[in-house]
Design a protein around this motif. Sequence first.
Motif, PDB file in Angstrom:
ATOM      1  N   LEU A   1      46.467  -4.075   8.012  1.00  0.00           N
ATOM      2  CA  LEU A   1      47.629  -3.012   7.552  1.00  0.00           C
ATOM      3  C   LEU A   1      48.937  -3.850   7.153  1.00  0.00           C
ATOM      4  CD1 LEU A   1      46.685  -0.557  10.355  1.00  0.00           C
ATOM      5  CD2 LEU A   1      46.501  -0.195   7.935  1.00  0.00           C
ATOM      6  N   LEU A   2      49.216  -4.847   8.092  1.00  0.00           N
ATOM      7  CA  LEU A   2      50.208  -5.545   7.977  1.00  0.00           C
ATOM      8  C   LEU A   2      50.491  -6.399   6.519  1.00  0.00           C
ATOM      9  CD1 LEU A   2      53.439  -6.183   8.765  1.00  0.00           C
ATOM     10  CD2 LEU A   2      52.409  -7.833  10.418  1.00  0.00           C
ATOM     11  N   ALA A   3      49.356  -7.071   6.208  1.00  0.00           N
ATOM     12  CA  ALA A   3      49.192  -7.562   5.188  1.00  0.00           C
ATOM     13  C   ALA A   3      49.355  -6.870   3.851  1.00  0.00           C
ATOM     14  CB  ALA A   3      47.652  -8.353   4.987  1.00  0.00           C
ATOM     15  N   ALA A   4      48.704  -5.602   3.813  1.00  0.00           N
ATOM     16  CA  ALA A   4      49.015  -4.783   2.711  1.00  0.00           C
ATOM     17  C   ALA A   4      50.335  -4.427   2.665  1.00  0.00           C
ATOM     18  CB  ALA A   4      47.909  -3.541   2.997  1.00  0.00           C
ATOM     19  N   GLU A   5      50.862  -4.307   3.803  1.00  0.00           N
ATOM     20  CA  GLU A   5      52.476  -3.706   3.695  1.00  0.00           C
ATOM     21  C   GLU A   5      53.274  -5.062   3.066  1.00  0.00           C
ATOM     22  OE1 GLU A   5      55.656  -3.164   7.249  1.00  0.00           O
ATOM     23  OE2 GLU A   5      53.839  -2.201   7.484  1.00  0.00           O
ATOM     24  N   ARG A   6      52.671  -6.157   3.422  1.00  0.00           N
ATOM     25  CA  ARG A   6      53.478  -7.413   2.674  1.00  0.00           C
ATOM     26  C   ARG A   6      53.054  -7.900   1.324  1.00  0.00           C
ATOM     27  NH1 ARG A   6      55.334 -10.098   7.792  1.00  0.00           N
ATOM     28  NH2 ARG A   6      56.243  -8.520   8.722  1.00  0.00           N
ATOM     29  N   GLY A   7      52.377  -7.023   0.606  1.00  0.00           N
ATOM     30  CA  GLY A   7      52.033  -7.245  -0.502  1.00  0.00           C
ATOM     31  C   GLY A   7      50.731  -7.740  -1.069  1.00  0.00           C
ATOM     32  N   TYR A   8      49.630  -7.736   0.135  1.00  0.00           N
ATOM     33  CA  TYR A   8      48.424  -8.331  -0.279  1.00  0.00           C
ATOM     34  C   TYR A   8      47.432  -7.359  -0.797  1.00  0.00           C
ATOM     35  CZ  TYR A   8      49.370 -13.051   1.993  1.00  0.00           C
ATOM     36  OH  TYR A   8      49.749 -14.069   2.308  1.00  0.00           O
ATOM     37  N   THR A   9      46.569  -7.657  -1.693  1.00  0.00           N
ATOM     38  CA  THR A   9      45.512  -6.828  -1.809  1.00  0.00           C
ATOM     39  C   THR A   9      44.437  -7.195  -0.644  1.00  0.00           C
ATOM     40  OG1 THR A   9      45.325  -6.621  -4.237  1.00  0.00           O
ATOM     41  CG2 THR A   9      43.235  -6.462  -3.238  1.00  0.00           C
ATOM     42  N   VAL A  10      43.722  -6.428   0.250  1.00  0.00           N
ATOM     43  CA  VAL A  10      43.054  -6.774   1.370  1.00  0.00           C
ATOM     44  C   VAL A  10      41.574  -6.432   1.428  1.00  0.00           C
ATOM     45  CG1 VAL A  10      43.024  -6.381   3.755  1.00  0.00           C
ATOM     46  CG2 VAL A  10      45.176  -6.060   2.638  1.00  0.00           C
ATOM     47  N   CYS A  11      40.845  -7.628   1.661  1.00  0.00           N
ATOM     48  CA  CYS A  11      39.411  -7.430   1.732  1.00  0.00           C
ATOM     49  C   CYS A  11      39.183  -7.210   3.294  1.00  0.00           C
ATOM     50  CB  CYS A  11      38.662  -8.505   1.277  1.00  0.00           C
ATOM     51  SG  CYS A  11      38.601  -8.392  -0.463  1.00  0.00           S
ATOM     52  N   ILE A  12      38.529  -6.159   3.680  1.00  0.00           N
ATOM     53  CA  ILE A  12      38.440  -6.072   5.062  1.00  0.00           C
ATOM     54  C   ILE A  12      36.689  -6.267   5.522  1.00  0.00           C
ATOM     55  CG2 ILE A  12      38.250  -4.175   6.931  1.00  0.00           C
ATOM     56  CD1 ILE A  12      40.439  -3.040   5.325  1.00  0.00           C
ATOM     57  N   ASN A  13      36.329  -7.296   5.999  1.00  0.00           N
ATOM     58  CA  ASN A  13      35.067  -7.560   6.635  1.00  0.00           C
ATOM     59  C   ASN A  13      34.835  -6.725   7.648  1.00  0.00           C
ATOM     60  OD1 ASN A  13      33.825  -9.562   8.878  1.00  0.00           O
ATOM     61  ND2 ASN A  13      32.482  -9.046   7.096  1.00  0.00           N
ATOM     62  N   TYR A  14      33.561  -6.282   7.868  1.00  0.00           N
ATOM     63  CA  TYR A  14      33.102  -5.628   9.395  1.00  0.00           C
ATOM     64  C   TYR A  14      31.750  -5.684   9.228  1.00  0.00           C
ATOM     65  CZ  TYR A  14      31.055  -2.028   6.491  1.00  0.00           C
ATOM     66  OH  TYR A  14      30.267  -1.516   5.622  1.00  0.00           O
ATOM     67  N   HIS A  15      31.342  -5.875  10.724  1.00  0.00           N
ATOM     68  CA  HIS A  15      29.940  -6.087  11.107  1.00  0.00           C
ATOM     69  C   HIS A  15      29.070  -4.868  10.905  1.00  0.00           C
ATOM     70  CE1 HIS A  15      26.712  -6.852  13.928  1.00  0.00           C
ATOM     71  NE2 HIS A  15      26.349  -7.921  13.192  1.00  0.00           N
ATOM     72  N   SER A  16      29.591  -3.813  11.778  1.00  0.00           N
ATOM     73  CA  SER A  16      28.562  -2.557  11.890  1.00  0.00           C
ATOM     74  C   SER A  16      29.313  -1.255  11.815  1.00  0.00           C
ATOM     75  CB  SER A  16      27.899  -2.495  13.326  1.00  0.00           C
ATOM     76  OG  SER A  16      28.644  -2.735  14.227  1.00  0.00           O
ATOM     77  N   ASP A  17      30.605  -1.351  12.177  1.00  0.00           N
ATOM     78  CA  ASP A  17      31.426   0.064  12.108  1.00  0.00           C
ATOM     79  C   ASP A  17      32.179   0.340  10.743  1.00  0.00           C
ATOM     80  OD1 ASP A  17      32.723   2.297  12.961  1.00  0.00           O
ATOM     81  OD2 ASP A  17      33.530   1.179  14.607  1.00  0.00           O
ATOM     82  N   ALA A  18      31.379   1.047   9.907  1.00  0.00           N
ATOM     83  CA  ALA A  18      31.733   1.129   8.569  1.00  0.00           C
ATOM     84  C   ALA A  18      32.772   2.290   8.606  1.00  0.00           C
ATOM     85  CB  ALA A  18      30.561   1.788   8.013  1.00  0.00           C
TER      86      ALA A  18
ATOM     87  N   GLY B   1      49.590   3.199  -0.786  1.00  0.00           N
ATOM     88  CA  GLY B   1      49.897   2.711  -2.316  1.00  0.00           C
ATOM     89  C   GLY B   1      49.462   1.255  -2.569  1.00  0.00           C
ATOM     90  N   ALA B   2      48.796   0.634  -1.580  1.00  0.00           N
ATOM     91  CA  ALA B   2      48.180  -0.839  -1.723  1.00  0.00           C
ATOM     92  C   ALA B   2      46.701  -0.809  -2.106  1.00  0.00           C
ATOM     93  CB  ALA B   2      48.528  -1.585  -0.469  1.00  0.00           C
ATOM     94  N   SER B   3      46.270  -1.782  -2.164  1.00  0.00           N
ATOM     95  CA  SER B   3      44.507  -1.862  -2.518  1.00  0.00           C
ATOM     96  C   SER B   3      43.960  -2.458  -1.325  1.00  0.00           C
ATOM     97  CB  SER B   3      44.278  -2.520  -3.978  1.00  0.00           C
ATOM     98  OG  SER B   3      45.287  -2.167  -4.890  1.00  0.00           O
TER      99      SER B   3
END
Length: 249
Positions: A21-38, A52-54
């Motif tokens: 969440l903070l990375a998105a706020e700082r202007g990053y496009t964020v890939c979120i890896n998860y194991h099982s909790d879709a 408004g971020a990606s």
Amino acid sequence: MAEKLILVTGGGRGIGAACALLAAERGYTVCINYHSDAGAAAAVVAAIESAGASALAIQADVSNEAEVLRMFGQIDERFGRFDALINNAGVLAPQMRVEQMDAARINRILATNVTGSFLCAREAVRRMSTRHGGGGGAIVNISSRAAVLGSPGEYVDYAASKAALDALTTGLAKEVAQEQIRVNGVRPGLIHTRMHASGGEPGRVGRLQSSVPMGRGGEAAEVARAALWLLSAEASYTTGSFIDVSGGR
């Protein structure tokens, strides 16, 4: 210029979600890896997109090399760039003494917390290193104060895995320092997350917070702010370093 791309492993909840969440706020496009909790990962993506971020959620077990390669392949195909990694994915097992632990438990902890972090760091370096035509970047490994304190009577195996992650941080930082990649670590202390429940004691922070000099448990967002600072240009001369976010514990 395109937005920078960051991968946060274990980004669906707790410290990982706060970092995403903070990375998105700082202007990053964020890939979120998860194991099982879709569902949890989708909720973080939705929160980022509503601001408004990606963001994109990618399922992968980081302890599985083939799945790590698939995940990074998806990132390559979708975004064609890679700028930052937060190695946050980690697992914990129920509290017990070392004399009670079997090999299956120990190996499960090490597979995700150590091997998974190595594999993701490897793939990140292959993309960011100037040796491979990359433009540089940064890695932050989410360790734990347990690496220093040992977690006696609770989970020495988890503490040992985080001590290994600290060694990865130190060694890799020196290895890639001249390739425009910085590698640092954050060691959270007692943080209010659901991870304590997986150790068998949801109320662990409340039980132990009197041992913290600041007298309280920390919040995931406080850890995220340290991680994002280490990724930022403000930390341009900082590598192989650690920030303890532990209230003095």
